[in-house]
Design a protein around this motif. Structure first.
Motif: not given
Lengths: 231, 525
Positions: B182-183, B185-187, B247, B250-251, B254
């Protein structure tokens, strides 16, 4: 032809929603059904459409003779449009026409129906799930126009239309009213005053007709608001 | 963090308590007696609270015992190997599967959605406190059964104890890897939508778990100790990383979308579930149906729902075929395996009631029927006339039976073939009974689900499931099928009894459906 409601009662637990309703709706008129949130407008429609059992009373059609309301007599257009979303607009009309074949008078072609409802050519073969809210509502109205039931129950049907389509729909309702009893529930008073021949208020479980003779719209509005405020 | 955990626990408990009261309120007869003000009743709330806490406690253990018993202990007798090593071997590989498939943290559940998205509770505190609680439950839940089954299979006590810590360590490592991804790819990954890589990993692990012992290759206790020490080191490192990660909000934003959350809560039903169902519709522009009336309507429904109807069944059939091919190879190369399979096929037919129950597609198909079709059509009076209801019912019944028949026939004929390859039977009638009983079971489930759907139509206009009777029937069906796993009866007598029961049940229920469905098949208000 008349739709006659006699001593209709409906309650949920202890809450009485419809209390001894007595009313006569006549063919050739559009009735504007007004009521506050939770007054029971949808419950009344659900009772007439036999979606829920009534607790007491009855309703029937009086023509040359008195008879029970049959499934073919009623068309119910809900505020949230309900159409089978796995079909295209054309397929839905085809199916609907086929199962109503023996009841439809002056059957037209599917494209003529689309033209009548002003549904664009490029939309006719799209899945209904991809139709906008207003388009779905148009389709729902259209199949009810095709089946042409004696009684049309319209639960806030125009709110999802843009101003142009809403005007077109109003015109259509005026055109077909001579052969139908149209009961039209709405929260928009201007719409009711503009379109409907009679104004009926559902308040504290009872139906009351507002006499709109000899008064201007402003006075009528005040009268309706006063009636709705009554505790 | 403790405060957040207590708040979230209370929230979950309130939700569960209200669900219990709601379920009580839905029971036939009782619902007429009980008033709506029930939710205010303190005595009942205490009662529901007690049930809720009991469920929580039972929930810690019940899944674990079923998991170990069904996935490990029940298959041990198939291998002629050291029982303790086989247990540890299968447990290790299944733990790797569980690690990637079930992280707890990345599961988009409704309680997380309510707390983090709707109530804006601190995501990190909520996520971490509940995650630690789940891990603790995991240790407490596994420990008694790794000890119990470990003792019966002769595993040393220290391994019995560390097995549950191994599970936790693997979960921590996987979770840390997800955070790392996640860190980068931000996905964020939704654990309910595993990637092809994850499925591949699970497939390989399953193959190694159950395949290697057949060749007498296993992770022995020394290797396991080595694996355990490595995972504990990585697990502790992961725990620190997970704890300092900031975060979570944020996670979760999604992961906790309406569509993800309600894809999990299949039975609760809302607009979001409807949206999930709508995604199952596919338009094949080249297809033109030449049927008419009900047949036309239904034909298009089937064509537009290929994904959940025909394609799903084809996939099932391929997997079943592959399993039979593997079994056939096993029978040919291993004499002991051959005689065990032969023995199983003469007494294990009841087990297939549960398998046929799991494979039958009718439950999810009836849900799609409602969401994408009947939900809208039932508002039309014409659709509720007996002629239309029964016309469409017939078409649907035919389709459900046919689509479920494909995997059922493969299983029926496959079992008969396995019986033949594994040495056959004295009574040739066994072959016919195997085939006929599996097909009868398939028809039974198809009829059962469709008839129940028509007689109890459980959904309301908001696509919410409102019938506790329907839920009870589903529960009883599951329980009876599950109970059958434990029964061993001669194939011939059980098979004949099953065929007779299925025929009688189908005829009676179809008669009842024809008589009452026009009255019962309507929207709940």
């Amino acid at each position: 032809m008349k739709l006659i409601i006699k001593n209709l009662n409906k309650k949920f637990d202890k809450k009485v929603v419809l209390k001894d309703i007595n009313f006569e709706f006549e063919k050739g008129k559009i009735y504007g059904l007004l009521g506050r949130n939770g007054a029971g407008k949808t419950t009344l429609f659900n009772c007439l459409n036999e979606d829920i059992e009534v607790d007491g009373g009855e309703f029937y059609i009086e023509d040359q003779k008195t008879r029970k309301v049959l499934p073919d007599d009623i068309g119910y257009v809900l505020s949230t449009p309900n159409v089978p979303e796995f079909l295209t607009g054309r397929e839905f009309l085809k199916f609907f026409i086929e199962i109503n074949k023996d009841k439809i008078k002056n059957e037209k072609t599917i494209d003529e129906y689309f033209d009548f409802m002003k549904i664009e050519k490029e939309d006719r073969d799209k899945l209904l799930k991809d139709y906008s809210h207003g388009m779905k509502n148009k389709m729902q109205m259209l199949v009810n126009f095709i089946a042409s039931p004696n009684i049309l129950l319209l639960d806030e049907p125009l709110t999802s239309f843009d101003v142009v389509v809403a005007e077109e729909m109003k015109q259509m309702l005026r055109e077909i009213k001579k052969n139908h009893i149209i009961i039209f529930s709405t929260h928009i008073m201007e719409l009711a005053l503009d379109l409907c021949d009679e104004i009926v208020i559902l308040n504290k479980g009872t139906l009351e007709e507002i006499d709109k003779n000899d008064i201007d719209n402003e006075h009528l509005k005040n009268k309706i608001i006063e009636a709705l405020k009554e505790e | 963090m403790i405060k957040t955990f207590i708040t979230s626990f209370k929230l979950k408990n309130t939700y569960r308590t209200n669900s219990i009261i709601y379920s009580i309120k839905q029971l036939p007869i009782i619902r007429k007696i009980l008033p709506n003000s029930l939710y205010k009743n303190n005595g009942l709330k205490i009662f529901a609270n007690i049930i809720s806490i009991l469920c929580e406690i039972i929930g810690i253990f019940i899944g674990k015992i079923i998991y170990i018993a069904a996935m490990i202990v029940s298959v041990l007798s198939l291998y002629n190997t050291n029982q303790a090593d086989t247990f540890i071997h299968i447990f290790t590989f299944l733990t790797l599967c569980g690690g990637v498939l079930n992280t707890y943290m990345l599961n988009p559940t409704k309680d997380k959605y309510y707390a983090i998205i709707l109530m804006n509770i601190n995501a990190r505190e909520y996520g971490l406190s509940n995650y630690y609680y789940q891990l603790l439950k995991l240790i407490i839940g596994f420990l008694p059964f790794t000890i119990l089954f470990g003792m019966t299979t002769g595993i040393p006590i220290w391994i019995q104890i560390i097995l549950s810590f191994f599970v936790v360590a693997v979960k921590l490592i996987v979770m840390n890897y997800s955070i790392y991804r996640f860190k980068k790819t931000k996905k964020a990954s939704n654990e309910n939508l595993p990637t092809k890589f994850v499925w591949g990993f699970v497939g390989v692990c399953l193959l190694l778990a159950y395949g290697l012992p057949a060749a007498n290759i296993m992770i022995n206790q020394t290797i396991f100790l080595f694996v355990f020490i490595i995972s504990m080191i990585l697990g502790i490192y992961s725990l620190i990383k997970i704890h300092i990660f900031k975060d979570y909000k944020k996670m979760y934003k999604q992961i906790l979308t309406e569509t993800n959350v309600y894809a999990v809560e299949k039975n609760s039903g809302t607009q979001a579930i409807k949206n999930v169902s709508l995604k199952q519709i596919e338009l094949d522009e080249n297809y033109v149906s030449n049927k008419s009336g009900f047949a036309y309507f239904h034909d298009l429904f089937v064509k537009r729902h290929k994904k959940i109807l025909t394609e799903a069944v084809k996939k099932q059939s391929v997997v079943i075929l592959v399993i039979f091919i593997i079994l056939a190879i096993g029978i040919n190369i291993n004499g002991e395996f051959k005689s065990k399979i032969n023995n199983m096929l003469t007494v294990f037919l009841p087990y297939f009631v549960f398998i046929m129950y799991c494979l039958n597609r009718s439950s999810s198909v009836t849900q799609a029927m409602f969401m994408n079709c009947d939900h809208s059509m039932l508002t039309y009076r014409i659709y509720r006339t007996p002629k239309v209801i029964l016309g469409i019912f017939k078409e649907r019944l035919r389709t459900l039976i046919i689509i479920n028949l494909l995997p059922a026939s493969i299983i029926g004929f496959g079992l008969a073939l396995m019986l033949y390859l594994s040495g056959g039977t004295d009574n040739t009638l066994n072959y016919a009974v195997l085939i006929a009983s599996i097909i009868a079971m398939s028809i039974f489930f198809s009829v059962h689900y469709l008839v129940m759907y028509y007689l109890l139509q459980p959904y309301n206009v908001n696509t919410e499931m409102k019938s506790s009777t329907y839920k009870a029937v589903q529960g009883i069906t599951y329980f009876v099928c599950w109970y059958m796993i434990q029964i061993q009866l001669p194939t011939l007598s059980f098979g004949i009894a099953t065929i007779c029961f299925c025929i009688a049940y189908s005829l009676i229920s179809l008669f009842i459906a024809y008589k009452y469905a026009p009255k019962t098949f309507k929207l709940r208000i």
